[in-house]
Write a protein that holds these residues in place. Sequence first.
Motif: not given
Length: 257
Positions: A186-188, A195, A197-200, A229-232
């Motif tokens: 995901n990236i925000a 900002n 929200k998180q997008h896949q 922001k990077f989230l996996w």
Amino acid sequence: LSGLDPAQPYFQDTPIEVRLDQSDAKFVDVIHTDTAPTIPYLGFGMSTAVGHLDFYPNGGREMPGCSKNAISQIVDIDGIWEGTRDFVACNHLRSYKYYSDSITYPDGFLGYTCASYDNFDTDSCFPCPKEGCPNMGHYADKFKGKVTNEVTKLYLNTAEAKDFPLWRYKISVTLSGSSKVTGYANIALYGNNGNTKQHQIFEGSLSPGTTYTKLVDAELNVGTITKVKFLWNNNWINPTLPEIGAAKVTVQFGETG
């Protein structure tokens, strides 16, 4: 002259004297929101492009948020009367709701010239050309000096409920790490306007060194980007505790390229 989902029954494919046409004014813009065939799908709006600029939000047939069940649609936050109307003709009525929302978002509802809605999700229609993209709705006439008498079909996506406008970004993520994992990334986006929200960006096999790209319709124009922001995450528990990072993130804004 703005057409808000002009009627399909008795008007589509009729002579221009009968229906809306670009010859009716110096500038005619049209929003198509309910273009499914009247029989058997009860589409109320015409699918034919009849203006100088014809906008097909979400492809023009089915609008997000219109497939709620009957009870939740009728007992709506806007009241039982509006909820009942939305249940009967939700797609058709989205046209005036988009137009109303466009008044308060001068930079929103950008329409991308495209051969079809299927092509809209490819790089072939992104970003806006150097002459820019017109805005669907109230501010479409800012583009009137750039139109021709050719058919111009424009596509965009909207949110399920008010506020409806979305802003398109192309986001690429190059992964780093030591091992391949199965999960999602995901990236925000963060900017001087706020900002998202998180997008896949991707779901499946995440491979270090590979770049994953997605066109994202964000709920906000973040302005000048200040950080991402990077989230996996894994799809299941992995006892080896793999680590994945973002070696590089590239963001391209649709409006400016």
